[in-house]
Design a protein around this motif. Structure first.
Motif, PDB file in Angstrom:
ATOM      1  N   UNK A 173      39.890  50.849  51.074  1.00  0.00           N
ATOM      2  CA  UNK A 173      39.548  52.195  51.487  1.00  0.00           C
ATOM      3  C   UNK A 173      40.088  52.582  52.840  1.00  0.00           C
ATOM      4  N   UNK A 174      41.155  51.953  53.260  1.00  0.00           N
ATOM      5  CA  UNK A 174      41.738  52.250  54.573  1.00  0.00           C
ATOM      6  C   UNK A 174      42.631  53.492  54.453  1.00  0.00           C
ATOM      7  N   UNK A 175      41.952  54.650  54.457  1.00  0.00           N
ATOM      8  CA  UNK A 175      42.661  55.908  54.316  1.00  0.00           C
ATOM      9  C   UNK A 175      42.767  56.385  52.883  1.00  0.00           C
ATOM     10  N   UNK A 176      42.186  55.636  51.941  1.00  0.00           N
ATOM     11  CA  UNK A 176      42.277  55.984  50.521  1.00  0.00           C
ATOM     12  C   UNK A 176      40.893  55.894  49.881  1.00  0.00           C
ATOM     13  N   UNK A 177      40.685  56.612  48.784  1.00  0.00           N
ATOM     14  CA  UNK A 177      39.385  56.551  48.089  1.00  0.00           C
ATOM     15  C   UNK A 177      39.305  55.362  47.140  1.00  0.00           C
ATOM     16  N   UNK A 178      39.378  54.161  47.686  1.00  0.00           N
ATOM     17  CA  UNK A 178      39.347  52.947  46.865  1.00  0.00           C
ATOM     18  C   UNK A 178      37.912  52.580  46.506  1.00  0.00           C
ATOM     19  N   UNK A 179      37.744  52.042  45.325  1.00  0.00           N
ATOM     20  CA  UNK A 179      36.468  51.484  44.887  1.00  0.00           C
ATOM     21  C   UNK A 179      36.603  50.004  44.552  1.00  0.00           C
ATOM     22  N   UNK A 180      37.650  49.641  43.883  1.00  0.00           N
ATOM     23  CA  UNK A 180      37.816  48.269  43.417  1.00  0.00           C
ATOM     24  C   UNK A 180      38.277  47.339  44.529  1.00  0.00           C
ATOM     25  N   UNK A 181      37.682  46.143  44.551  1.00  0.00           N
ATOM     26  CA  UNK A 181      38.152  45.118  45.485  1.00  0.00           C
ATOM     27  C   UNK A 181      39.582  44.698  45.167  1.00  0.00           C
ATOM     28  N   UNK A 182      40.051  44.985  43.956  1.00  0.00           N
ATOM     29  CA  UNK A 182      41.429  44.654  43.604  1.00  0.00           C
ATOM     30  C   UNK A 182      42.428  45.601  44.261  1.00  0.00           C
ATOM     31  N   UNK A 183      41.924  46.615  44.965  1.00  0.00           N
ATOM     32  CA  UNK A 183      42.759  47.471  45.801  1.00  0.00           C
ATOM     33  C   UNK A 183      42.748  47.012  47.254  1.00  0.00           C
ATOM     34  N   UNK A 184      42.018  45.959  47.537  1.00  0.00           N
ATOM     35  CA  UNK A 184      41.829  45.502  48.911  1.00  0.00           C
ATOM     36  C   UNK A 184      42.923  44.524  49.325  1.00  0.00           C
ATOM     37  N   UNK A 185      43.052  44.376  50.641  1.00  0.00           N
ATOM     38  CA  UNK A 185      44.030  43.459  51.210  1.00  0.00           C
ATOM     39  C   UNK A 185      43.375  42.617  52.297  1.00  0.00           C
ATOM     40  N   UNK A 186      43.981  41.475  52.572  1.00  0.00           N
ATOM     41  CA  UNK A 186      43.542  40.631  53.671  1.00  0.00           C
ATOM     42  C   UNK A 186      44.032  41.219  54.992  1.00  0.00           C
ATOM     43  N   UNK A 187      43.646  40.602  56.098  1.00  0.00           N
ATOM     44  CA  UNK A 187      44.093  41.082  57.406  1.00  0.00           C
ATOM     45  C   UNK A 187      45.602  41.048  57.533  1.00  0.00           C
ATOM     46  N   UNK A 188      46.251  40.104  56.845  1.00  0.00           N
ATOM     47  CA  UNK A 188      47.711  40.027  56.928  1.00  0.00           C
ATOM     48  C   UNK A 188      48.418  40.839  55.848  1.00  0.00           C
ATOM     49  N   UNK A 189      47.639  41.624  55.081  1.00  0.00           N
ATOM     50  CA  UNK A 189      48.238  42.533  54.119  1.00  0.00           C
ATOM     51  C   UNK A 189      48.430  41.984  52.722  1.00  0.00           C
ATOM     52  N   UNK A 190      47.917  40.791  52.432  1.00  0.00           N
ATOM     53  CA  UNK A 190      48.026  40.229  51.089  1.00  0.00           C
ATOM     54  C   UNK A 190      47.018  40.904  50.170  1.00  0.00           C
ATOM     55  N   UNK A 191      47.494  41.430  49.051  1.00  0.00           N
ATOM     56  CA  UNK A 191      46.617  42.098  48.098  1.00  0.00           C
ATOM     57  C   UNK A 191      45.775  41.067  47.359  1.00  0.00           C
ATOM     58  N   UNK A 192      44.541  41.437  47.046  1.00  0.00           N
ATOM     59  CA  UNK A 192      43.651  40.495  46.369  1.00  0.00           C
ATOM     60  C   UNK A 192      44.246  39.953  45.070  1.00  0.00           C
ATOM     61  N   UNK A 193      44.852  40.778  44.192  1.00  0.00           N
ATOM     62  CA  UNK A 193      45.431  40.199  42.969  1.00  0.00           C
ATOM     63  C   UNK A 193      46.479  39.132  43.258  1.00  0.00           C
ATOM     64  N   UNK A 194      47.277  39.337  44.302  1.00  0.00           N
ATOM     65  CA  UNK A 194      48.291  38.344  44.663  1.00  0.00           C
ATOM     66  C   UNK A 194      47.638  37.071  45.186  1.00  0.00           C
ATOM     67  N   UNK A 195      46.598  37.225  45.966  1.00  0.00           N
ATOM     68  CA  UNK A 195      45.871  36.065  46.492  1.00  0.00           C
ATOM     69  C   UNK A 195      45.298  35.235  45.352  1.00  0.00           C
ATOM     70  N   UNK A 196      44.668  35.893  44.381  1.00  0.00           N
ATOM     71  CA  UNK A 196      44.078  35.166  43.258  1.00  0.00           C
ATOM     72  C   UNK A 196      45.150  34.468  42.439  1.00  0.00           C
ATOM     73  N   UNK A 197      46.291  35.124  42.276  1.00  0.00           N
ATOM     74  CA  UNK A 197      47.392  34.501  41.534  1.00  0.00           C
ATOM     75  C   UNK A 197      47.920  33.277  42.278  1.00  0.00           C
ATOM     76  N   UNK A 198      48.046  33.392  43.587  1.00  0.00           N
ATOM     77  CA  UNK A 198      48.516  32.255  44.391  1.00  0.00           C
ATOM     78  C   UNK A 198      47.581  31.060  44.268  1.00  0.00           C
TER      79      UNK A 198
END
Length: 206
Positions: A104-129
């Motif tokens: 929700x950093x400037x966007x109307x996000x609801x899903x945590x799958x739209x979220x990113x870590x402090x270094x900008x890694x998206x949650x789906x990418x993190x889970x895949x890694x």
């Protein structure tokens, strides 16, 4: 194949006394802490998500303007990044959270799958890694961010379980419908074992 726990938006502004409070939010924080105390070591990854909105704009229309919030698509100002309202509820033990993600950093996000870590890694990418194939979900709110996160997890091909006794919703009917939506998408709606050994279920752990 790894298993993750996603703790969705257990924040001050979504609990009693907050800008957009959900009834039972503080007790939920305690119950999730009890879950972590019993089961944290059973997860390969524990992720905490938070709304982390801008304080100087309407976050893509997410914050209501002069017309006021409709509590469907527009909301009172809440969870502005860096404020007390955006912090985790103090009853939530975050010491075992491995990764924190922000949405929700400037966007109307609801899903945590739209979220990113402090270094900008998206949650789906993190889970895949981390080769996560199974995600258990707890948190706030059942009918909004929990629902959206669970449906996105299913869309990503993950096995999903939502613990219905470890979520709290804004509206009871919409929350029940949200759990039905999760089931219809192939997710599981289960109960935790948190009531076992609790003399006061929903309150402090004894």
């Amino acid at each position: 194949m790894a298993r993750a726990l996603l703790v969705v938006d257990v924040q001050n502004d979504f609990t009693e006394g907050g800008a957009l409070s959900v009834a039972g939010g503080a007790a939920l924080a305690e119950r999730i802490t009890a879950l972590l105390g019993r089961h944290a070591d059973e997860y390969d990854l524990i992720v905490g998500s938070r709304d982390w909105h801008h304080g100087d704009d309407d976050n893509g229309g997410h914050f209501a303007g002069a017309a006021g919030p409709d509590f469907v698509d527009t909301w009172p100002v809440h969870c502005v990044g860096g404020t007390a309202g955006a912090e985790y509820h103090p009853a939530l033990d975050t010491s075992v959270v491995d990764v924190h993600v922000f949405k929700g950093q400037g966007r109307p996000d609801y899903s945590a799958f739209q979220a990113v870590t402090e270094d900008g890694t998206a949650l789906p990418d993190l889970l895949a890694e981390r080769r996560v194939t199974t995600v258990d979900i707890v948190g706030i709110a059942t009918d909004h961010c929990v629902r959206a996160s669970a449906l996105d997890a299913r869309e990503a091909g993950l096995d999903v379980a939502v613990y219905e006794d470890l979520v709290a919703g804004v509206d009871p009917d919409r929350s029940a419908a949200a759990l039905d939506d999760i089931r219809a998408a192939g997710g599981h709606v289960d109960r935790s074992d948190m009531d076992e050994g609790l003399a006061n279920p929903g309150g402090a752990v004894l």
